[in-house]
Scaffold this active site. Structure first.
Site, short mmCIF file in Angstrom:
data_model
loop_
_atom_site.label_atom_id
_atom_site.label_comp_id
_atom_site.label_asym_id
_atom_site.label_seq_id
_atom_site.Cartn_x
_atom_site.Cartn_y
_atom_site.Cartn_z
N CYS A 2 32.38 -4.58 46.93
CA CYS A 2 34.00 -4.86 47.46
C CYS A 2 34.89 -4.60 46.00
O CYS A 2 34.07 -4.05 45.07
CB CYS A 2 34.29 -6.63 47.54
N ARG A 27 35.29 1.31 48.03
CA ARG A 27 34.23 0.22 47.65
C ARG A 27 34.13 -0.80 48.79
O ARG A 27 33.23 -1.55 48.98
CB ARG A 27 34.81 -0.61 46.46
N ASN A 100 33.52 -9.96 43.99
CA ASN A 100 32.76 -8.86 44.35
C ASN A 100 31.37 -9.25 43.88
O ASN A 100 31.04 -9.65 42.81
CB ASN A 100 33.11 -7.74 43.82
N GLY A 101 30.00 -9.12 44.74
CA GLY A 101 28.78 -9.39 44.45
C GLY A 101 28.12 -10.44 45.50
O GLY A 101 28.72 -10.41 46.61
N GLU A 482 14.82 16.29 57.62
CA GLU A 482 16.06 15.65 56.79
C GLU A 482 16.55 16.78 55.89
O GLU A 482 17.73 16.75 55.58
CB GLU A 482 15.78 14.31 56.38
N LYS A 486 20.34 18.07 55.72
CA LYS A 486 21.29 18.13 54.60
C LYS A 486 21.74 19.44 54.22
O LYS A 486 23.03 19.71 53.90
CB LYS A 486 20.65 17.60 53.42
N GLU A 489 24.35 20.81 57.12
CA GLU A 489 25.52 20.15 57.53
C GLU A 489 26.49 20.26 56.42
O GLU A 489 27.78 20.42 56.59
CB GLU A 489 25.45 18.77 57.86
N HIS A 505 2.28 29.42 65.50
CA HIS A 505 2.62 29.42 66.83
C HIS A 505 3.81 30.00 67.08
O HIS A 505 4.36 29.80 68.21
CB HIS A 505 2.48 28.00 67.50
N LYS A 604 32.14 11.24 59.99
CA LYS A 604 31.17 10.23 59.38
C LYS A 604 30.69 9.29 60.53
O LYS A 604 29.35 9.17 60.16
CB LYS A 604 31.86 9.33 58.34
#
Ligand code: AGP
Length: 609
Positions: A2, A27, A100-101, A482, A486, A489, A505, A604
């Site tokens: 945060c 954050r 924050n935490g 993956e 990466k 994109e 094949h 996103k």
């Protein structure tokens, strides 16, 4: 994660604090709030949603104050809502805090405060306990009350506190969550991070662990945990605000790649106790319940789907239960066999991907039990699931998912271990072996991150390639998908992943001197076969980057380039193997001058079908 901001000066606290919060939205941004001492009381204004929602509700308030605190939230305990937003006040709002935490013993404190002091809580958050703790210790000295309160707290925290009776000071304290004080002229600031301060100050004090700070208009006093004053060196910030949000990194993506050791630690270690018992955040799966499942589906999109490919292997291997993996956009159209004996696992970083949500709703309507692995607390997928197991990766800003993927993998391993042990099909020594391998991952990821320069060199050497093939066997096969995503994109290169055994094949027809092959050879049991695949493609002129475990140096004899990951058990290699692929993709895109954090045509969170 945060964002917190505090200001003490002559006036305009509201504007200064909101300016700072806007610079901390990276954050967390699911809710925001502000607290200002006015007329002997503290006015708290807070609202779910982005900071502009808060701005709208305070725009009409004609109040101003010389000081105050503010917060922008990334929910961990308690879904995003007005009441769960910070700041939190004590019973009569004569004390207010932002945090924050994570307060790990907050339940225990809540029960004690309710029992001993009749405290009635307003929110579901862990943070609210801090306001009430300070309140019960407050006798007119805020610094003393804060110091007493933190003695009762366990966990990670950066806290700012204000009291209606002391409208000229902020008391802040930190442990394992960042805090920085900004030195102004006739005013002072405190915040989670530098970007919040840069519009007004360039001279700062970094607050260290277990230190307390008292901020007034004219003074910043730092105390160590013994209560002694600390003389801290002033740090001059030369970064611009945009660079500061990325903490000096050029892009959010590379910053988030480097945040992976922390994300893995957070996601893993908070769920495993000293005896090695796994707590799936209270998700109760009994042996009978697990044995009632005759089918497990893992359904997701993109990177989350690739995490599901690994999840299939580890759940089948460790929990001995058949698993099907599907891309969400296809799952719905193949009239899947789903009933009350089906466990449907949805994986989604955003928790808002419409394809995944639609598939979830279909499975739910057919009686399946829904377990979701999500990064955004309170998101649609989380709210519509029977059980949610959160990745604690923190906000992922770059469109290309990195730290969400590795923390999704950690969740897959934890679910598989938990299921295997609960079903009694996983030997304790196997359970312990895998768990110890997982515990060792954060340091091994950190070791791989030190290869960044070598990977940047390879990216420079090969960034002009227009056809790149990612191949692997076993667990490496899922990771190759993956790695390919990466690269494509963010660099717009045509990249393609295929099971290495499938090359012969058809796809091997494409091998020629223009081709670049990234060959993942980390599975000991499949290493020799991968060596053969590498020889096959180099014989046809392709260039090869081979990826293997430390010590497998023969790969340097057959591939053009060799990249190594630290020694580890085959079962956990995906968490390590993906890191060099992320870094390689990042630097190829950088060499090609692409918009790395916001690639063309992408969003996103894909909330359309
Ligand atoms: C991955 O880098 C992409 N951003 C994309 O494939 C993403 O993984 C996919 O859209 C799923 O998003 P989700 O995890 O938020 O559901």
């Amino acid at each position: 994660m945060c964002g917190i901001v505090g200001f003490v000066g002559e006036s305009h606290a509201k504007e200064r604090i909101v300016d700072g919060l806007k610079r901390l939205e990276y954050r967390g941004y699911d809710s925001a709030g502000i607290a200002l001492p006015i007329g002997g009381k503290i006015q708290i204004r807070k609202h779910v949603g982005e900071i502009r929602n808060l701005e709208q509700i305070i725009a009409d308030d004609n109040f101003d104050a010389p000081m105050g605190i503010g917060h922008t939230r990334w929910a961990t305990h308690g879904a995003p809502s007005d009441v769960n937003a910070h700041p939190h006040g004590n019973q009569d709002d004569s004390i207010a805090i932002v945090h924050n935490g994570i307060i790990e013993n907050y339940q225990e404190i809540r029960e004690w405060l309710a029992r001993e002091y009749g405290v009635q809580f307003k929110s579901e958050t862990d943070s609210e306990v801090i306001a009430h703790l300070i309140s019960i210790y407050y006798d007119g000295d805020l610094l003393s009350a804060v110091n007493k309160a933190v003695e009762d707290m366990r966990g990670a925290y950066a806290v700012c506190a204000i009291a209606a009776d002391e409208p000229d000071r902020i008391v802040a304290v930190r442990k394992d969550a960042p805090l920085v004080a900004g030195i102004g002229r006739g005013c002072n600031f405190i915040a989670s991070d530098i970007p919040a301060l840069l519009k007004y100050v360039r001279e700062v004090y970094f607050i260290e662990n277990n230190e307390t700070v008292v901020l007034t208009r004219d003074d910043i006093t730092i105390y160590n945990e013994k209560g002694n004053r600390v003389n801290r060196e002033v740090f001059h910030v030369s970064w611009d605000a945009d660079a500061a949000e990325k903490e000096g990194y050029d892009h959010f993506m590379i910053k988030e790649i480097h945040e992976q050791p922390k994300g893995i630690r957070e996601t893993l270690l908070r769920r495993v106790d000293e005896e090695g018992r796994i707590n799936l955040d209270g998700i109760a799966m009994t042996r009978e319940g697990l044995e009632s499942f005759n089918k497990v589906y893992i359904v997701a999109c993109g990177t989350a789907y690739h995490a599901g490919l690994v999840g299939k292997s580890v759940i089948e291997r460790l929990a001995k239960i058949p698993v099907e993996v599907d891309v969400a956009s296809e799952f719905r159209y193949r009239d899947p066999f789903v009933d009350e004996n089906t466990l449907f696992i949805a994986i989604s970083q955003s928790g808002e991907t419409l394809d995944t949500l639609a598939a979830l709703r279909e499975a739910k309507a057919k009686g399946a039990r829904i377990l979701s692995v999500v990064n955004v607390v309170g998101s649609s997928v989380a709210r519509e699931s029977d059980d949610v197991f959160y990745t604690w990766a923190g906000p992922e800003i770059a469109v290309a998912s990195t730290k969400a993927y590795t923390t999704q993998l950690i969740c897959m391993y934890l679910i598989a271990l938990y299921m295997g042990q609960t079903k009694g099909v996983l030997l304790q020594k196997e359970y312990d072996r895998i768990l110890n391998e997982l515990r060792a991952l954060p340091e091994k990821v950190e070791k791989i991150l030190t290869q960044e320069e070598q990977l940047a060199f390879l990216a420079k050497k090969y960034h002009h390639k227009e056809h790149v093939f990612f191949i692997g066997r076993g667990l490496d096969c899922g990771v190759s998908y993956e790695g390919s995503l990466k690269l494509k994109e963010i660099s717009y290169i045509h990249s393609f992943a295929i099971a290495a055994g499938e090359l012969k094949h058809g796809t091997i027809a494409l091998m020629d001197p223009d081709a670049l092959v990234v060959a993942l050879a980390t599975q000991d049991s499949l290493y020799e076969k991968m060596v053969s695949n590498i020889v096959e493609v180099t014989a046809r002129g392709a260039r090869v980057i081979g990826l293997a475990k430390d010590g497998r140096n023969e790969i340097e004899q057959i591939a053009d380039e060799a990249v190594y990951i630290p020694e580890c058990a085959d079962e956990v290699t995906p968490v390590l193997t993906v890191i060099p692929l992320q870094i390689f993709a990042y630097y190829v895109a950088k060499e090609r001058g692409c918009n790395i954090d916001k690639p063309k045509n992408l969003a996103k969170s894909v909330t359309v079908e």
